[in-house]
Design an enzyme around this catalytic site. Sequence first.
Site, PDB file in Angstrom:
ATOM      1  N   ASP A 115      13.172  -2.429  14.520  1.00 57.85           N
ATOM      2  CA  ASP A 115      14.027  -1.450  13.831  1.00 57.85           C
ATOM      3  C   ASP A 115      13.530  -0.157  14.022  1.00 57.85           C
ATOM      4  OD1 ASP A 115      16.217  -0.481  12.384  1.00 57.85           O
ATOM      5  OD2 ASP A 115      15.716  -1.818  10.638  1.00 57.85           O
ATOM      6  N   GLU A 165       0.699  -1.327  -0.038  1.00 57.38           N
ATOM      7  CA  GLU A 165       0.010  -0.219  -0.103  1.00 57.38           C
ATOM      8  C   GLU A 165       1.006   1.306  -0.101  1.00 57.38           C
ATOM      9  OE1 GLU A 165      -3.021   2.178   3.361  1.00 57.38           O
ATOM     10  OE2 GLU A 165      -2.105   0.320   3.510  1.00 57.38           O
TER      11      GLU A 165
END
Length: 289
Positions: free
Chosen positions: A198, A95
């Site tokens: 992360d 997306e």
Amino acid sequence: MIPDALLQYLRQKLGIKIQQTRPLSGGSINQAARVTLSDDATTYFLKWNHSADPEMFLKEEKGLNLLASAETPLRIPRVFETGATEEGTGFLIQEFVREGASQPHSAEHFGKALATLHQHRDQQFGLDHDNYIGRLPQSNCRHEEWLDFFIAERIEPQLRMATDASRIGSETVSHFESMFSQLPAIFPIEPPSLLHGDLWGGNYFYDQGGEATIFDPAVYYGHREMELAFTHLFGGFPSAFYRGYEAQYPLEAGFSERIPIYNLYPLLVHTNLFGGSYARQVEAMVQKF
């Protein structure tokens, strides 16, 4: 420029016909583009890599899906396709989220939303599969105790890689071994929390509604302080973010003193990816042990 082999694969194997492309920053590892399809003018985000393991994008898809399954207020881009060409170019189509601007509520909402994510738990630290942090393999073998996981699955693999490449010397390894013996008295006991893995300033932005969108994960179940420490690296997040987090899920006392220990992992990762000053930062952090 999207490689011809990748365009041909998308068209012939998946029936995806691209009408328009616009190059985007894909970070230091991947290349990326905003693509518009010929069929219905839908816009997607496409990234690819010629040299990394094509499995990297499959693991990224699994991580994004796991984050989305937690059903938090965090926006997680939906993945539509991952794969690799015969030449070995891996790709991911997801997306396309339009980036907006921070609004007065954005940082605080982000902190509260991340705290909600961290309240999704598992019985053990780790994950049912290994994945990647950047382009480096990340081992997620399960452990009952955070200390065992942190040493065996986070620090030791990166430390071995750095010493094998002569980026870290034997004296620094000795400091790490001394640190390991002291960690039982340092880490607070916490249950395994679902982590992005992360989370730094380059892996989130605010959408056009001012809500946080997170991407490029290295997902696992870990100590939530590990994630919060990572957010302090490379400039840190807005103070309202931390206030929102603390209001939703307060941290144990002394967290600020533990931040450098947690951040040895991402700094070792950066040592192995980029070398240079990151190794000096690692050495400076462990010298006190």
